[in-house]
Scaffold this motif. Structure first.
Motif, PDB file in Angstrom:
ATOM      1  N   UNK A 160     -12.272  22.881  23.007  1.00 34.17           N
ATOM      2  CA  UNK A 160     -11.723  21.923  22.024  1.00 34.17           C
ATOM      3  C   UNK A 160     -10.239  22.146  21.730  1.00 34.17           C
ATOM      4  N   UNK A 161      -9.805  23.405  21.802  1.00 36.52           N
ATOM      5  CA  UNK A 161      -8.378  23.659  21.559  1.00 36.52           C
ATOM      6  C   UNK A 161      -7.535  22.942  22.611  1.00 36.52           C
ATOM      7  N   UNK A 162      -7.957  23.065  23.870  1.00 37.36           N
ATOM      8  CA  UNK A 162      -7.234  22.389  24.950  1.00 37.36           C
ATOM      9  C   UNK A 162      -7.302  20.874  24.756  1.00 37.36           C
ATOM     10  N   UNK A 163      -8.489  20.368  24.400  1.00 41.12           N
ATOM     11  CA  UNK A 163      -8.640  18.933  24.161  1.00 41.12           C
ATOM     12  C   UNK A 163      -7.683  18.450  23.094  1.00 41.12           C
ATOM     13  N   UNK A 164      -7.594  19.232  22.015  1.00 40.07           N
ATOM     14  CA  UNK A 164      -6.768  18.784  20.895  1.00 40.07           C
ATOM     15  C   UNK A 164      -5.289  18.771  21.293  1.00 40.07           C
ATOM     16  N   UNK A 165      -4.874  19.771  22.087  1.00 41.22           N
ATOM     17  CA  UNK A 165      -3.478  19.777  22.534  1.00 41.22           C
ATOM     18  C   UNK A 165      -3.209  18.567  23.426  1.00 41.22           C
ATOM     19  N   UNK A 166      -4.126  18.331  24.355  1.00 43.09           N
ATOM     20  CA  UNK A 166      -3.972  17.203  25.277  1.00 43.09           C
ATOM     21  C   UNK A 166      -3.941  15.889  24.505  1.00 43.09           C
ATOM     22  N   UNK A 167      -4.884  15.750  23.562  1.00 37.32           N
ATOM     23  CA  UNK A 167      -5.031  14.498  22.825  1.00 37.32           C
ATOM     24  C   UNK A 167      -3.841  14.208  21.930  1.00 37.32           C
TER      25      UNK A 167
ATOM     26  N   UNK B 188      -9.428  22.500  15.236  1.00 35.87           N
ATOM     27  CA  UNK B 188     -10.632  22.148  15.992  1.00 35.87           C
ATOM     28  C   UNK B 188     -11.377  20.972  15.380  1.00 35.87           C
ATOM     29  N   UNK B 189     -10.969  20.541  14.186  1.00 34.27           N
ATOM     30  CA  UNK B 189     -11.757  19.522  13.485  1.00 34.27           C
ATOM     31  C   UNK B 189     -11.980  18.285  14.337  1.00 34.27           C
ATOM     32  N   UNK B 190     -10.897  17.703  14.847  1.00 27.19           N
ATOM     33  CA  UNK B 190     -11.038  16.442  15.589  1.00 27.19           C
ATOM     34  C   UNK B 190     -11.793  16.635  16.907  1.00 27.19           C
ATOM     35  N   UNK B 191     -11.355  17.587  17.776  1.00 26.19           N
ATOM     36  CA  UNK B 191     -12.089  17.737  19.033  1.00 26.19           C
ATOM     37  C   UNK B 191     -13.542  18.161  18.848  1.00 26.19           C
ATOM     38  N   UNK B 192     -13.817  19.031  17.873  1.00 24.99           N
ATOM     39  CA  UNK B 192     -15.212  19.433  17.647  1.00 24.99           C
ATOM     40  C   UNK B 192     -16.037  18.259  17.141  1.00 24.99           C
ATOM     41  N   UNK B 193     -15.420  17.455  16.277  1.00 22.14           N
ATOM     42  CA  UNK B 193     -16.108  16.259  15.781  1.00 22.14           C
ATOM     43  C   UNK B 193     -16.502  15.363  16.943  1.00 22.14           C
ATOM     44  N   UNK B 194     -15.548  15.182  17.872  1.00 19.52           N
ATOM     45  CA  UNK B 194     -15.834  14.339  19.039  1.00 19.52           C
ATOM     46  C   UNK B 194     -16.922  14.960  19.916  1.00 19.52           C
ATOM     47  N   UNK B 195     -16.870  16.276  20.077  1.00 16.54           N
ATOM     48  CA  UNK B 195     -17.917  16.948  20.855  1.00 16.54           C
ATOM     49  C   UNK B 195     -19.289  16.740  20.232  1.00 16.54           C
TER      50      UNK B 195
ATOM     51  N   UNK C 144      -8.525   3.016  21.752  1.00 15.26           N
ATOM     52  CA  UNK C 144      -7.890   3.078  23.060  1.00 15.26           C
ATOM     53  C   UNK C 144      -6.954   4.264  23.146  1.00 15.26           C
ATOM     54  N   UNK C 145      -6.876   4.840  24.344  1.00 11.97           N
ATOM     55  CA  UNK C 145      -6.105   6.051  24.522  1.00 11.97           C
ATOM     56  C   UNK C 145      -4.948   5.796  25.480  1.00 11.97           C
ATOM     57  N   UNK C 146      -3.730   5.852  24.959  1.00 10.44           N
ATOM     58  CA  UNK C 146      -2.571   5.683  25.836  1.00 10.44           C
ATOM     59  C   UNK C 146      -1.630   6.871  25.677  1.00 10.44           C
ATOM     60  N   UNK C 147      -1.085   7.291  26.818  1.00 11.51           N
ATOM     61  CA  UNK C 147      -0.185   8.433  26.811  1.00 11.51           C
ATOM     62  C   UNK C 147       1.128   8.058  26.133  1.00 11.51           C
ATOM     63  N   UNK C 148       1.524   8.841  25.135  1.00 13.59           N
ATOM     64  CA  UNK C 148       2.770   8.532  24.436  1.00 13.59           C
ATOM     65  C   UNK C 148       3.728   9.719  24.429  1.00 13.59           C
ATOM     66  N   UNK C 149       3.390  10.768  25.186  1.00 17.51           N
ATOM     67  CA  UNK C 149       4.273  11.934  25.246  1.00 17.51           C
ATOM     68  C   UNK C 149       4.416  12.606  23.904  1.00 17.51           C
TER      69      UNK C 149
ATOM     70  N   UNK D 250      -5.217  11.173  17.651  1.00 17.39           N
ATOM     71  CA  UNK D 250      -4.060  11.790  18.309  1.00 17.39           C
ATOM     72  C   UNK D 250      -3.070  12.336  17.284  1.00 17.39           C
ATOM     73  N   UNK D 251      -2.813  11.541  16.251  1.00 19.92           N
ATOM     74  CA  UNK D 251      -1.854  11.959  15.242  1.00 19.92           C
ATOM     75  C   UNK D 251      -2.413  13.130  14.431  1.00 19.92           C
ATOM     76  N   UNK D 252      -3.730  13.080  14.138  1.00 18.76           N
ATOM     77  CA  UNK D 252      -4.362  14.190  13.412  1.00 18.76           C
ATOM     78  C   UNK D 252      -4.196  15.483  14.214  1.00 18.76           C
ATOM     79  N   UNK D 253      -4.343  15.389  15.544  1.00 18.76           N
ATOM     80  CA  UNK D 253      -4.170  16.573  16.383  1.00 18.76           C
ATOM     81  C   UNK D 253      -2.733  17.087  16.319  1.00 18.76           C
ATOM     82  N   UNK D 254      -1.778  16.154  16.266  1.00 11.28           N
ATOM     83  CA  UNK D 254      -0.380  16.588  16.168  1.00 11.28           C
ATOM     84  C   UNK D 254      -0.146  17.321  14.848  1.00 11.28           C
ATOM     85  N   UNK D 255      -0.734  16.816  13.766  1.00 11.14           N
ATOM     86  CA  UNK D 255      -0.613  17.502  12.469  1.00 11.14           C
ATOM     87  C   UNK D 255      -1.225  18.894  12.570  1.00 11.14           C
ATOM     88  N   UNK D 256      -2.381  18.967  13.251  1.00 13.14           N
ATOM     89  CA  UNK D 256      -3.051  20.256  13.399  1.00 13.14           C
ATOM     90  C   UNK D 256      -2.156  21.244  14.147  1.00 13.14           C
ATOM     91  N   UNK D 257      -1.498  20.760  15.202  1.00 14.02           N
ATOM     92  CA  UNK D 257      -0.648  21.668  15.976  1.00 14.02           C
ATOM     93  C   UNK D 257       0.608  22.059  15.216  1.00 14.02           C
TER      94      UNK D 257
END
Lengths: 298, 315
Positions: B56-63, A145-152, B72-77, B287-294
């Motif tokens: 935020x969980x959904x956001x992080x997965x999407x991101x 949640x760190x990144x999305x919560x930070x953005x929120x 800038x945000x570009x879809x990279x699959x 985006x990469x931080x979110x991938x590490x998180x997942x």
């Protein structure tokens, strides 16, 4: 065979371990002294950093790196405290930590107790889903949640504020789960008796359930307080201005200074540990229960 | 075939409203009539969980499927996830976690079991005093104890090296040498968490019925035999619990390494969360931080599944 059983039985009843009775004194000493040696070494290792923390916080920094090391507390405590106050405003930092931890503990505990009670005692629409969410939240590492919560927080303009430390984590899945488990074991007859007497649901909760569940709630409160007091990575991300730092963030900044004030750091660490230590002394039983959480029942 | 049919049939024949076996009391005692209060009790938590967890969980997965570097945000699959496998620092941070898993966790659990076993012996004097002292490290604030260890482990004249000097051992460059830094981290975590695990195991030991010891003695088992054939099997669930929580703890390690070594030297003590912090909040590669998180989520889930499997198995 039979006589042996009887003898051990008697020995046990008198509180004397049966094995001890059969072993001569000398053998007992030889067998037991290594055990005490091990326990003594473990105790010294456990206490050493505490001892050094206390000693070091009462000496000047240069005293901490000369040989031989000071073995007794010195007289620099007040000077160190003054410097700590001057460099990072430690009084303010301490107040911040206490304020945030107390506010968080109060609101988060209320929410956990209510939700746990609701989940354990009522059947309502969405209960299964909510229970599922709680379980999933417990399993998922908070770091996701760190990144999305930070953005929120950034888009809400909450960065560098105390509410950013408190509000996002108010619904504590582990606390809710702990309370639900506790309330499942709650004597149902008490609740039913209150209902039959015509008490409203809220009144039953307030007058009957809360007082009886006090020890569990105490454990929850302590657990919640410790987790907020220890919290580091999130406040580190959220807080920018020094007068809002909590203790862990302030200690971290002190390490980063060009000339590290080591005795000040040790004093700061001592003061950071002190509230938990006092809490432990006063509420030993609930403290251990809270720290261990659901690890061991009872 | 027949068996499964039989069991299914038995399930359907359950009297309506009767609690399903296994689910304790199965929720509402006054089901139906009292829907509303239950909902009110749970509402604040439910709202907060949706806003500050599910969303935020959904956001992080999407991101994690987007490249967010440079605003800038570009879809990279799946690119961010494929990047994980090629990133030497991801491998290095997982290596640190693995090292702690393979070296620190067994040492700590063994120490905790040993201490708990000794402190559970009725003949040991000052038992409660020893228990209290060995538990004390568990009540220190994470950052504070890390700071104390960092100061103690200073190379020139630090307390630890001076103590070593008394025994004639040379000064060790604790925090600047790759291997010693790992030792420093392992020693610190062991100091902090052994007493904590000891208390859990102690509770497990006290739950063992005394009759089992008695039976072992009658069967002529010695101390070691009793320990291995009575104590350890009885402790199984508690041991698995401590091992799994320690494993997840190793995977999520941050405070200690951040304060002690900052992940250095040469990333020797970089942990996955520390790397996530650096990628996300120093390089702003969200985006990469979110991938590490997942990646962490998936690893944690795998551990949870293994735990569940082992727990279900009867010894």
């Amino acid at each position: 065979m039979t006589t042996e059983l009887v003898v051990t039985g008697q020995a046990r009843r008198r509180g004397i371990p049966s094995r001890a009775r059969r072993e001569p004194l000398l053998r007992r000493i030889v067998l037991r002294s290594p055990v005490y040696l091990v326990l003594l070494v473990a105790s010294v290792l456990a206490l050493l950093p505490f001892a050094w923390m206390v000693i070091a916080s009462t000496h000047t920094t240069s005293d901490l790196f000369v040989s031989p090391l000071p073995l007794l507390p010195g007289g620099e405590f007040w000077q160190n405290l003054g410097r700590l106050q001057e460099s990072v405003g430690f009084g303010q930092v301490m107040l911040n930590s206490i304020l945030v931890a107390v506010l968080y503990t109060v609101f988060s505990s209320i929410i956990s107790v209510m939700c746990g009670y609701g989940l354990a005692n009522y059947r309502f629409r969405g209960r299964g889903v909510l229970m599922g969410v709680v379980l999933v939240t417990m399993m998922i590492p908070m770091q996701v949640l760190l990144v999305p919560l930070f953005q929120m927080m950034a888009s809400a303009g909450w960065i560098d504020s105390f509410q950013a430390l408190i509000i996002p984590f108010l619904a504590n899945a582990f606390g809710i789960f702990l309370m639900r488990q506790g309330f499942l074991d709650f004597p149902a007859t008490l609740i039913e008796a209150a209902r039959i007497d015509g008490a409203s649901e809220l009144r039953t909760f307030y007058r009957i359930v809360l007082p009886v569940a006090r020890p569990q709630i105490a454990a929850l409160i302590i657990y919640t307080f410790i987790s907020q007091w220890n919290s580091f990575i999130w406040p580190l991300l959220m807080l920018n201005s020094e007068d809002k730092y909590t203790i862990p963030v302030a200690l971290n900044t002190m390490i980063g200074l060009s000339r590290v004030d080591y005795s000040g750091l040790m004093l700061g660490s001592l003061l950071a540990t002190l509230p938990l230590f006092l809490l432990f002394l006063v509420f030993q039983k609930q403290f251990v229960a809270g720290l261990l959480g659901g690890a061991v029942k009872g | 075939m027949t068996a499964s049919l039989l069991t299914r049939e038995r399930g359907t024949r359950r009297a309506p409203g009767y609690p399903r076996p296994g689910s304790r009391r199965s929720g509402g005692r006054l089901a139906g009539r009292l829907q509303r209060p239950g909902m009110w009790f749970a509402l604040p938590a439910a709202v907060l969980l949706v806003v500050f967890f599910a969303y935020p969980l959904a956001t992080s997965l999407l991101q994690s499927f987007f490249s967010t570097k440079g605003g800038e945000s570009t879809f990279v699959g799946l690119d961010q996830y494929l990047r994980l496998f090629r990133d030497p620092l991801v491998l290095k941070s997982l290596g640190t976690a693995l090292l702690i898993l393979v070296i620190q966790v067994p040492i700590m659990i063994a120490l905790a079991v040993g201490l708990a076993y000794l402190l559970n012996q009725a003949w040991v004097r000052f038992r409660s005093g020893f228990r209290l002292i060995t538990f004390l490290p568990a009540i220190t604030t994470l950052v504070a104890y890390s700071v104390v260890f960092r100061v103690m482990m200073t190379t020139d004249g630090g307390a630890l090296n001076q103590i070593l000097g008394v025994f004639g051992a040379g000064p060790i460059d604790w925090l600047n040498n790759e291997w010693w830094a790992r030792v420093a981290v392992i020693a610190s975590i062991t100091w902090r968490w052994t007493g904590y695990n000891m208390v859990i195991i102690l509770a497990g030991l006290q739950a063992i019925p005394p009759e089992l010891y008695e039976a072992a003695r009658i069967d002529g088992a010695g101390r070691w035999q009793t320990f291995w054939h009575v104590v350890v099997p009885q402790l199984r669930p508690v041991l698995i619990f401590t091992i799994v929580t320690s494993t997840i703890g190793a995977l999520q390690l941050f405070d200690e390494n951040f304060i002690l070594t900052g992940g250095g030297p040469n990333n020797a003590t970089l942990t996955p969360v520390l790397y996530l912090y650096k990628v996300g909040f120093q390089q702003f590669d969200f985006g990469y931080a979110d991938a590490i998180a997942w990646m962490l989520v998936i690893l944690t889930a795998i551990i949870a599944v293994i735990q569940f499997r082992i727990l279900r198995e009867k010894p």
